[in-house]
Design a protein around this motif. Structure first.
Motif, PDB file in Angstrom:
ATOM      1  N   LEU A  31       0.818  -1.213   0.000  1.00  0.00           N
ATOM      2  CA  LEU A  31       0.000   0.000   0.000  1.00  0.00           C
ATOM      3  C   LEU A  31       0.853   1.265   0.000  1.00  0.00           C
ATOM      4  O   LEU A  31       0.521   2.242  -0.681  1.00  0.00           O
ATOM      5  N   SER A  32       1.954   1.258   0.737  1.00  0.00           N
ATOM      6  CA  SER A  32       2.806   2.445   0.787  1.00  0.00           C
ATOM      7  C   SER A  32       3.347   2.800  -0.593  1.00  0.00           C
ATOM      8  O   SER A  32       3.420   3.980  -0.961  1.00  0.00           O
ATOM      9  N   GLU A  33       3.726   1.785  -1.369  1.00  0.00           N
ATOM     10  CA  GLU A  33       4.249   2.024  -2.711  1.00  0.00           C
ATOM     11  C   GLU A  33       3.145   2.433  -3.670  1.00  0.00           C
ATOM     12  O   GLU A  33       3.343   3.302  -4.531  1.00  0.00           O
ATOM     13  N   LEU A  34       1.990   1.808  -3.535  1.00  0.00           N
ATOM     14  CA  LEU A  34       0.854   2.178  -4.389  1.00  0.00           C
ATOM     15  C   LEU A  34       0.457   3.632  -4.142  1.00  0.00           C
ATOM     16  O   LEU A  34       0.141   4.366  -5.086  1.00  0.00           O
ATOM     17  N   PRO A  90     -10.150  -2.786  12.832  1.00  0.00           N
ATOM     18  CA  PRO A  90      -8.941  -3.404  12.261  1.00  0.00           C
ATOM     19  C   PRO A  90      -8.475  -2.789  10.944  1.00  0.00           C
ATOM     20  O   PRO A  90      -7.296  -2.922  10.597  1.00  0.00           O
ATOM     21  N   VAL A  91      -9.363  -2.086  10.224  1.00  0.00           N
ATOM     22  CA  VAL A  91      -8.954  -1.488   8.953  1.00  0.00           C
ATOM     23  C   VAL A  91      -8.172  -0.197   9.168  1.00  0.00           C
ATOM     24  O   VAL A  91      -7.589   0.347   8.225  1.00  0.00           O
ATOM     25  N   PHE A  92      -8.156   0.292  10.429  1.00  0.00           N
ATOM     26  CA  PHE A  92      -7.409   1.520  10.706  1.00  0.00           C
ATOM     27  C   PHE A  92      -6.567   1.459  11.983  1.00  0.00           C
ATOM     28  O   PHE A  92      -5.547   2.150  12.090  1.00  0.00           O
ATOM     29  N   ALA A  93      -6.949   0.640  12.947  1.00  0.00           N
ATOM     30  CA  ALA A  93      -6.325   0.613  14.271  1.00  0.00           C
ATOM     31  C   ALA A  93      -4.798   0.613  14.280  1.00  0.00           C
ATOM     32  O   ALA A  93      -4.183   1.327  15.084  1.00  0.00           O
ATOM     33  N   PRO A  94      -4.108  -0.145  13.381  1.00  0.00           N
ATOM     34  CA  PRO A  94      -2.639  -0.147  13.419  1.00  0.00           C
ATOM     35  C   PRO A  94      -2.004   1.214  13.126  1.00  0.00           C
ATOM     36  O   PRO A  94      -0.816   1.416  13.413  1.00  0.00           O
ATOM     37  N   LEU A  95      -2.782   2.151  12.573  1.00  0.00           N
ATOM     38  CA  LEU A  95      -2.251   3.473  12.233  1.00  0.00           C
ATOM     39  C   LEU A  95      -2.668   4.536  13.243  1.00  0.00           C
ATOM     40  O   LEU A  95      -2.521   5.731  12.988  1.00  0.00           O
ATOM     41  N   TYR A  96      -3.181   4.095  14.382  1.00  0.00           N
ATOM     42  CA  TYR A  96      -3.658   5.029  15.402  1.00  0.00           C
ATOM     43  C   TYR A  96      -2.509   5.397  16.331  1.00  0.00           C
ATOM     44  O   TYR A  96      -2.099   4.623  17.196  1.00  0.00           O
ATOM     45  N   PHE A  97      -1.957   6.605  16.143  1.00  0.00           N
ATOM     46  CA  PHE A  97      -0.839   7.105  16.949  1.00  0.00           C
ATOM     47  C   PHE A  97      -1.201   8.481  17.518  1.00  0.00           C
ATOM     48  O   PHE A  97      -0.635   9.499  17.113  1.00  0.00           O
ATOM     49  N   PRO A  98      -2.149   8.544  18.426  1.00  0.00           N
ATOM     50  CA  PRO A  98      -2.597   9.858  18.920  1.00  0.00           C
ATOM     51  C   PRO A  98      -1.510  10.658  19.625  1.00  0.00           C
ATOM     52  O   PRO A  98      -1.422  11.880  19.457  1.00  0.00           O
ATOM     53  N   VAL A  99      -0.678   9.994  20.427  1.00  0.00           N
ATOM     54  CA  VAL A  99       0.366  10.701  21.174  1.00  0.00           C
ATOM     55  C   VAL A  99       1.409  11.292  20.236  1.00  0.00           C
ATOM     56  O   VAL A  99       1.885  12.416  20.418  1.00  0.00           O
ATOM     57  N   GLN A 194      12.191  10.235  10.081  1.00  0.00           N
ATOM     58  CA  GLN A 194      12.405   9.258   9.015  1.00  0.00           C
ATOM     59  C   GLN A 194      12.098   7.844   9.493  1.00  0.00           C
ATOM     60  O   GLN A 194      11.430   7.068   8.801  1.00  0.00           O
ATOM     61  N   GLN A 195      12.547   7.520  10.668  1.00  0.00           N
ATOM     62  CA  GLN A 195      12.302   6.182  11.197  1.00  0.00           C
ATOM     63  C   GLN A 195      10.833   5.974  11.531  1.00  0.00           C
ATOM     64  O   GLN A 195      10.283   4.885  11.343  1.00  0.00           O
ATOM     65  N   PHE A 196      10.188   7.028  12.023  1.00  0.00           N
ATOM     66  CA  PHE A 196       8.756   6.902  12.296  1.00  0.00           C
ATOM     67  C   PHE A 196       7.981   6.660  11.004  1.00  0.00           C
ATOM     68  O   PHE A 196       7.050   5.849  10.964  1.00  0.00           O
ATOM     69  N   TYR A 200       5.402   3.705  10.068  1.00  0.00           N
ATOM     70  CA  TYR A 200       4.032   3.979   9.620  1.00  0.00           C
ATOM     71  C   TYR A 200       3.751   3.246   8.307  1.00  0.00           C
ATOM     72  O   TYR A 200       2.691   2.638   8.144  1.00  0.00           O
ATOM     73  N   ARG A 201       4.704   3.299   7.381  1.00  0.00           N
ATOM     74  CA  ARG A 201       4.524   2.606   6.104  1.00  0.00           C
ATOM     75  C   ARG A 201       4.447   1.094   6.312  1.00  0.00           C
ATOM     76  O   ARG A 201       3.664   0.407   5.645  1.00  0.00           O
ATOM     77  N   ALA A 202       5.264   0.583   7.214  1.00  0.00           N
ATOM     78  CA  ALA A 202       5.229  -0.850   7.494  1.00  0.00           C
ATOM     79  C   ALA A 202       3.871  -1.258   8.052  1.00  0.00           C
ATOM     80  O   ALA A 202       3.331  -2.318   7.708  1.00  0.00           O
ATOM     81  N   ARG A 203       3.309  -0.422   8.919  1.00  0.00           N
ATOM     82  CA  ARG A 203       1.975  -0.683   9.468  1.00  0.00           C
ATOM     83  C   ARG A 203       0.915  -0.661   8.356  1.00  0.00           C
ATOM     84  O   ARG A 203      -0.013  -1.478   8.344  1.00  0.00           O
TER      85      ARG A 203
END
Length: 311
Positions: A31-34, A90-99, A194-196, A200-203
């Motif tokens: 998805l990150s590449e697409l 589950p379609v969004f939860a892994p990308l939830y980084f509120p802090v 950069q590492q974050f 995020y892309r991996a997630r």
């Protein structure tokens, strides 16, 4: 700054050492590449809007920057409301980084700096920003998988080009070195952008999505870019109608052209017994024969003094 990302719960078992995340094994179908390939054209168009080009050159009026901050506040309020709504989906939860990512509170600080304690009573959502907000709410409530597109478009941009805009705004608007007015661009809980972004892309790539859903997310990301460009165009139109601000940070004044009511001095005097514009007062005085004679004599004396100095 912390060297690890902590979950909202803050438990040790939830600490994510994003320094360890690698994206060397990226597939063209990830998805990150697409998203990267599928939004290139939209990204280029957004960067070439007049508002962004002027901004990057430091040609940003303070009033316009304030309005841009208002638009961002309403946009991120909607986005983060829908992210909170879908934090367990589950379609969004892994990308939830509120802090680490949420910007609403930072934008509130910026608006308080620019507008004062009663900033909420002084701002309103513009037409273009409202269309963006409405789309985000629709997606969050009816098609939460597409929320990925809006989060990706905004936050990844904030961690990339947004850091350039931060420096430009601070310099061009003579903002404090303590970063008041640009808290939006400050990510205190991310030690390495950069590492974050790799994490995020991996997630994103690990989301369980079929090909059709991935294509819809890319399409939605392009829509997000279009909404952003509509906001930029709206700001550009407003910018053209604003009086030019003095380059040295001084107070703008009326140049004798157009509607006198647009003169800041005149506007400040409205309601007094005798509002007048200093520009017109000076011009009227200079037209008096006696004043013209005195000015001519002074210019002759100045020219003589200059000639003597040169010789």
């Amino acid at each position: 700054m912390p060297s690890a990302l902590e979950s909202p719960e803050g438990g040790e078992e939830d600490i994510l050492h994003y320094e360890e995340v690698e994206d060397d094994a990226v597939s063209p179908m990830d998805l990150s590449e697409l998203l990267k390939e599928g939004t290139k054209e939209s990204h280029d168009r957004a960067e070439n809007t007049q508002f962004v080009k002027d901004f990057l050159k430091g040609r940003i009026k303070k009033e316009l920057f304030k309005l841009a901050t208002v638009a961002l506040y309403f946009t991120y309020s909607a986005l983060e409301e829908e992210m909170d709504r879908n934090k367990d989906n589950p379609v969004f939860a892994p990308l939830y980084f509120p802090v680490e990512l949420h910007r609403r509170e930072a934008l509130a600080k910026d608006l308080k700096y620019f507008y004062g304690e009663d900033w909420k009573e002084k701002i309103q959502c513009s037409e273009a920003a409202q269309q963006y907000v409405d789309r985000i709410h629709h997606v969050g409530q009816h098609e939460p998988e597409l929320l990925v597109a809006h989060a990706y478009t905004r936050y990844m941009g904030d961690l990339s080009g947004g850091q350039v805009l931060k420096k430009v705004a601070q310099r061009a608007l003579k903002l404090p070195s303590t970063e008041e007015g640009i808290q939006f661009y400050v990510f205190d809980n991310i030690s390495n952008a950069q590492q974050f972004k790799q994490l995020y892309r991996a997630r994103m790539n690990a989301l369980d999505l079929d090909k059709n859903t991935k294509e819809r997310i890319v399409e939605e990301a392009n829509k997000a870019f279009r909404f952003n460009m509509q906001v930029f165009d709206e700001l550009d139109k407003i910018g053209r109608s604003l009086a030019e601000e003095a380059q040295d940070g001084g107070f703008p004044f009326h140049d004798g052209k157009g509607d006198i009511r647009k003169c800041p001095y005149y506007a400040d005097k409205l309601g007094t017994a005798s509002p007048s514009c200093p520009f017109h007062a000076a011009v009227g005085l200079a037209r008096q024969p006696l004043v013209q004679l005195v000015l001519a004599a002074c210019m002759a004396m100045a020219a003589g003094a200059a000639a003597w100095y040169i010789l």
